[in-house]
Design an enzyme around this catalytic site. Structure first.
Site, mmCIF file in Angstrom:
data_model
loop_
_atom_site.group_PDB
_atom_site.id
_atom_site.type_symbol
_atom_site.label_atom_id
_atom_site.label_comp_id
_atom_site.label_asym_id
_atom_site.label_seq_id
_atom_site.Cartn_x
_atom_site.Cartn_y
_atom_site.Cartn_z
ATOM 1 N N LEU A 166 28.295 23.272 20.462
ATOM 2 C CA LEU A 166 28.788 22.706 21.716
ATOM 3 C C LEU A 166 29.345 21.297 21.492
ATOM 4 O O LEU A 166 28.859 20.324 22.051
ATOM 5 C CB LEU A 166 27.659 22.695 22.752
ATOM 6 C CG LEU A 166 28.130 22.623 24.214
ATOM 7 C CD1 LEU A 166 28.879 23.886 24.609
ATOM 8 C CD2 LEU A 166 26.943 22.413 25.146
ATOM 9 N N GLY A 167 30.374 21.211 20.660
ATOM 10 C CA GLY A 167 31.042 19.928 20.448
ATOM 11 C C GLY A 167 32.136 19.751 21.485
ATOM 12 O O GLY A 167 32.107 20.349 22.558
ATOM 13 N N SER A 168 33.130 18.965 21.129
ATOM 14 C CA SER A 168 34.219 18.695 22.063
ATOM 15 C C SER A 168 34.930 19.971 22.482
ATOM 16 O O SER A 168 35.169 20.215 23.669
ATOM 17 C CB SER A 168 35.193 17.721 21.389
ATOM 18 O OG SER A 168 36.374 17.637 22.120
ATOM 19 N N ILE A 169 35.242 20.831 21.512
ATOM 20 C CA ILE A 169 35.955 22.077 21.814
ATOM 21 C C ILE A 169 35.060 23.017 22.604
ATOM 22 O O ILE A 169 35.472 23.596 23.609
ATOM 23 C CB ILE A 169 36.454 22.739 20.516
ATOM 24 C CG1 ILE A 169 37.524 21.855 19.859
ATOM 25 C CG2 ILE A 169 37.006 24.133 20.797
ATOM 26 C CD1 ILE A 169 37.987 22.324 18.495
ATOM 27 N N SER A 188 23.165 25.348 19.098
ATOM 28 C CA SER A 188 23.653 24.128 18.482
ATOM 29 C C SER A 188 22.538 23.622 17.574
ATOM 30 O O SER A 188 21.398 24.068 17.700
ATOM 31 C CB SER A 188 23.952 23.126 19.595
ATOM 32 O OG SER A 188 24.863 22.161 19.172
ATOM 33 N N ARG A 189 22.851 22.676 16.680
ATOM 34 C CA ARG A 189 21.785 22.122 15.833
ATOM 35 C C ARG A 189 20.708 21.480 16.711
ATOM 36 O O ARG A 189 19.521 21.599 16.457
ATOM 37 C CB ARG A 189 22.353 21.070 14.878
ATOM 38 C CG ARG A 189 22.971 21.645 13.631
ATOM 39 C CD ARG A 189 23.718 20.586 12.866
ATOM 40 N NE ARG A 189 24.767 19.979 13.679
ATOM 41 C CZ ARG A 189 25.620 19.079 13.220
ATOM 42 N NH1 ARG A 189 25.565 18.664 11.977
ATOM 43 N NH2 ARG A 189 26.536 18.562 14.010
ATOM 44 N N ARG A 246 36.340 28.176 12.031
ATOM 45 C CA ARG A 246 36.757 28.393 10.657
ATOM 46 C C ARG A 246 36.355 29.814 10.290
ATOM 47 O O ARG A 246 35.274 30.272 10.674
ATOM 48 C CB ARG A 246 36.088 27.400 9.692
ATOM 49 C CG ARG A 246 36.635 25.973 9.780
ATOM 50 C CD ARG A 246 38.024 25.878 9.160
ATOM 51 N NE ARG A 246 38.570 24.526 9.244
ATOM 52 C CZ ARG A 246 39.333 24.081 10.247
ATOM 53 N NH1 ARG A 246 39.603 24.882 11.266
ATOM 54 N NH2 ARG A 246 39.805 22.852 10.240
ATOM 55 N N GLU A 275 42.892 32.613 4.598
ATOM 56 C CA GLU A 275 44.224 32.529 5.197
ATOM 57 C C GLU A 275 45.295 32.247 4.144
ATOM 58 O O GLU A 275 45.034 31.504 3.198
ATOM 59 C CB GLU A 275 44.240 31.400 6.230
ATOM 60 C CG GLU A 275 43.307 31.682 7.399
ATOM 61 C CD GLU A 275 43.082 30.461 8.263
ATOM 62 O OE1 GLU A 275 42.120 30.493 9.048
ATOM 63 O OE2 GLU A 275 43.859 29.486 8.153
ATOM 64 N N HIS A 293 46.019 31.088 12.820
ATOM 65 C CA HIS A 293 45.450 29.735 12.816
ATOM 66 C C HIS A 293 46.404 28.753 13.465
ATOM 67 O O HIS A 293 46.888 27.810 12.832
ATOM 68 C CB HIS A 293 45.121 29.285 11.382
ATOM 69 C CG HIS A 293 44.172 28.107 11.379
ATOM 70 N ND1 HIS A 293 43.355 27.805 10.310
ATOM 71 C CD2 HIS A 293 43.899 27.158 12.302
ATOM 72 C CE1 HIS A 293 42.636 26.734 10.576
ATOM 73 N NE2 HIS A 293 42.956 26.318 11.777
ATOM 74 N N PHE A 294 46.679 29.045 14.718
ATOM 75 C CA PHE A 294 47.665 28.181 15.361
ATOM 76 C C PHE A 294 47.123 27.549 16.648
ATOM 77 O O PHE A 294 47.878 27.172 17.530
ATOM 78 C CB PHE A 294 48.971 28.959 15.577
ATOM 79 C CG PHE A 294 49.071 29.725 16.864
ATOM 80 C CD1 PHE A 294 48.047 30.496 17.342
ATOM 81 C CD2 PHE A 294 50.255 29.669 17.580
ATOM 82 C CE1 PHE A 294 48.173 31.208 18.532
ATOM 83 C CE2 PHE A 294 50.403 30.371 18.763
ATOM 84 C CZ PHE A 294 49.369 31.140 19.235
#
Lengths: 329, 401
Positions: A166-169, A188-189, A246, A275, A293-294
């Site tokens: 649950l970071g910024s994205i 999350s950690r 990723r 990729e 990956h766009f």
């Protein structure tokens, strides 16, 4: 007279080494090269190590793509390096401990991409559930008049969404999906005290209670292949996974097998382990949506990225604080 | 229906017999006293005419008819002993206009006497033959109850639409004839709004094109091009009803400024109102059609609106095909005068203009706005629930008329 001034100007432009090259260099390379003298190894017939040895011994700053492996070996050939600016948010491609050891600061793309990546995550999810790409193919192949109604999709509203990281994205995705009537929980950690979403300290438990799993975490040694067969089976036959983080966070072989066997319901994937190679078994599946990956490939983000990169480089060369320094964590 | 008899007079070929000033179509609705008198007259007349069929929906009059030897073909919509509610409903004729949902079809078949309009090669004759029995029509966005169908079904009491849109139903005629109409609001609001956003993302971020790009192996040779950011784009909504509001709520979560065009300004919203559609189109990046289809809103998105939206603008249609002047839209897209489109509906479904097939800034879907397993079941249950309520004399669940 004017010529003389011009030469002085060029000599005064700080020098940077461009590694990758990053995609933003394709779109903004000219502007960048007018502000900084850029060494471009890919234009040389020399292998990288030799090029660096010959040209970059005094170079203090590097502009690096998100896929270029900035290893200790490369750093060995950049003895004067003090700054790496990567065009990605992720830093898994950079040997951070080596940089720390050598006193090299790292700046990344911080959160400027978060909205675009979150948008793509939601777009991929809606596409998988509502069969948008598949439906578009159906119509454009002329099947609608001949074959009749298209198979039904699945409702998004009311579904349980599990966010991995649950970071910024992750937060941007949560905010969007709440508006669609989804219930949000996360793994999350550490638990985030400032959010009201339900926290699961165990990933498998999150998967078991979720209809949809969205992978948003950084790739580290701990998160490598974190989404394994066990997690996928827990997600279940009607579960959908979306990966915009990723490729290597997910065990790709297991993911493909689970999709083929019907152990999970569908997948929206922007990233892959190797990729641009994508397992061709996925091409035969209608419940899978693939993108190259766009997540960050919008005009707006590239413009913002260009400004941020230049901002970081200019700050560095004028001894000012960096705009998006990656903190040591 | 207490105290009133409906008498239908047909010749042996099933054609309605006209006779008498009140019996132009061979259908008479009379009080029981009058019906008995009329029966006596008909019986007298029948002596000099070919056999006629009399049907009646009141038990004791039916029994009267059945005892008379002159009437060869006798049918009735009621049977003795007094039937249970379910058995009564099983005799109710329901006309389903086209295939729309297997579960709905199966349940209609189980609970009522189902007639499948689309399986009939000669639809006019079919209607005439079964007009007697058909008391309900189940339609959808493709086929509903037109004036022609309503006129052919004198026993029609209720039209239950498997859709929220009512454009395929002659509502004025239904009102005139006291025919009830129901639709399926609310249960599909979320799915349609979700699809609208899904289309916006698909068009702006070229998701369908990317999927094609990867599947073709083209990624190995180079990255995809830059696309357009969705977050923060100005979204203009035509029609701020249930679906329009749901679209607005979702787009807000992407920090999109919302504006709308509607017949009148809606209180209790913070969204910017435009009383003029051209102005709305000139001031938004994405225009989405979310209003009902009526004569006033037909072709509401015309060349002027498309021009105002412009070469960077995107049109999303999750309403009805006829909302948009389709040939104008096609030429605008082909010529690059409009930036892109996401279309779930078309003027003549399932026909879609082929010139759109090769455009990568256009996403086309086969009318799937409410097309999820969950929502179609909820819609079907509403149709069934409305029909059962009507025939059990209970209040309708989602009446329109």
């Amino acid at each position: 007279m004017a010529e003389g001034l011009q030469i002085t100007k060029i000599q005064q432009s700080p020098e940077i080494i461009v590694l990758g090259p990053p995609s933003v260099f394709r779109t903004h390379g000219k502007e960048l090269s007018s502000r900084f003298r850029s060494l471009r190894p890919w234009e040389s017939p020399l292998p990288l190590a030799q090029f660096l040895a010959a040209q970059a011994q005094n170079t203090q700053a590097a502009l690096c793509s998100g896929t270029f492996s900035l290893s200790a070996a490369v750093l060995d050939n950049l003895p004067s390096l003090r700054l790496v600016v990567t065009t990605s948010a992720g830093v898994n491609h950079i040997d951070l401990s080596e940089c720390r050891r050598r006193g090299i600061a790292v700046a990344n793309a911080a959160t400027i991409f978060s909205a675009d990546v979150a948008d793509l995550a939601v777009g991929l999810l809606l596409d998988v559930l509502r069969k948008i790409s598949a439906g578009n193919r159906y119509v454009k192949n002329g099947f609608w008049p001949k074959q009749g109604a298209y198979p039904l999709g699945f409702k998004l509203g009311g579904k349980q969404v599990g966010i991995v990281g649950l970071g910024s994205i992750g937060l941007e995705i949560a905010k969007r999906l709440e508006a669609f009537g989804c219930a949000i929980s996360y793994y999350s950690r550490n638990k985030k005290p400032s959010v009201s979403y339900v926290f699961y300290p165990h990933l498998r438990k999150l998967a078991a209670t979720s209809d949809i799993l969205v992978v948003c975490c950084a790739l580290t040694e701990q998160t490598h292949h974190m989404i394994d067969r066990g997690v996928l089976l827990a997600l279940g036959k009607e579960g959908v996974i979306v990966n915009i983080a990723r490729g290597a966070v997910v065990d790709e072989k297991e993911l493909v097998a689970c999709l083929q066997q019907g152990e999970i319901g569908g997948a929206g994937l922007d990233v892959f382990e190797n990729e641009p190679h994508v397992p061709k078994e996925l091409f035969e599946l209608e419940n899978v949506v693939l993108s190259p990956h766009f997540g960050v490939f919008t005009e707006e983000s590239f413009g913002d990225l260009y400004e941020l990169m230049c901002g970081n480089l200019e700050a560095f060369f004028s001894n000012k604080p960096l705009l998006s320094l990656v903190s040591e964590e | 229906m207490v105290g009133v008899a409906k008498l239908v007079v047909m010749d042996p070929k099933g054609r309605l017999v006209s006779g008498g000033s009140s019996a132009k179509t061979g259908i008479m609705q009379k009080s029981i006293k009058e019906s008995t008198k009329m029966l006596a007259t008909l019986v007298r007349r029948a002596k000099s005419q070919p056999p006629i069929t009399l049907t009646c929906n009141l038990l004791h009059i039916s029994q009267l008819i059945s005892t008379h030897p002159l009437h060869h073909n006798f049918s009735t919509t009621t049977r003795a002993p007094p039937p249970s509610a379910a058995a009564k409903m099983e005799a109710v004729g329901v006309l389903m206009m086209c295939p729309m949902n297997n579960y709905l079809e199966q349940e209609l078949d189980k609970r009522f006497k189902l007639f499948r309009y689309w399986t009939q090669p000669k639809q006019r004759e079919f209607l005439a033959q079964h007009a007697e029995a058909i008391r309900a029509v189940v339609g959808n966005a493709t086929a509903g109850a037109s004036a022609e169908v309503i006129d052919a079904l004198p026993k029609l009491e209720i039209v239950s639409s498997f859709s929220v849109g009512l454009d395929k139903i002659d509502l004025i005629k239904c009102k005139e004839k006291g025919i009830r109409v129901t639709n399926t609001p609310d249960v599909l609001t979320e799915d349609v709004a979700d699809l609208a956003i899904g289309l916006m993302l698909a068009v702006l971020r070229r998701i369908c094109e990317c999927d094609k790009y990867v599947r073709s192996g083209a990624w190995k040779f180079g990255d995809f091009k830059l696309t357009t950011k969705f977050s923060g784009k100005r979204v203009g909504i035509i029609g701020l009803g249930r679906i329009g509001l749901a679209i607005a709520k979702r787009a807000e979560a992407f920090d999109c400024p919302i504006s709308y065009y509607s017949r009148s300004e809606k209180p209790n919203t913070n969204y910017k109102y435009y009383g003029n559609l051209i102005e709305l189109a000139s001031n938004c990046d994405i225009l989405v059609v979310a209003c009902a289809l009526t004569p006033e809103t037909t072709h509401i998105v015309n060349r002027e609106v498309i021009d105002a939206l412009g070469p960077k603008g995107v049109l999303i249609n999750i309403g009805r095909g006829p909302h948009v002047d389709e040939p104008e839209l096609v030429s605008a897209l082909v010529e690059g005068r409009l930036g892109g489109a996401g279309l779930d509906v078309f003027e003549k479904e399932p026909e879609v203009p082929e010139q759109l097939f090769g455009l990568d800034n256009v996403v086309l879907l086969p009318h799937v706005g409410s097309g999820t397993i969950e929502t179609r079941k909820a819609m079907a249950d509403l149709v069934l629930g409305n029909l059962e309520a009507h025939f059990a004399n209970k209040p309708l669940l989602t009446p329109v008329v």
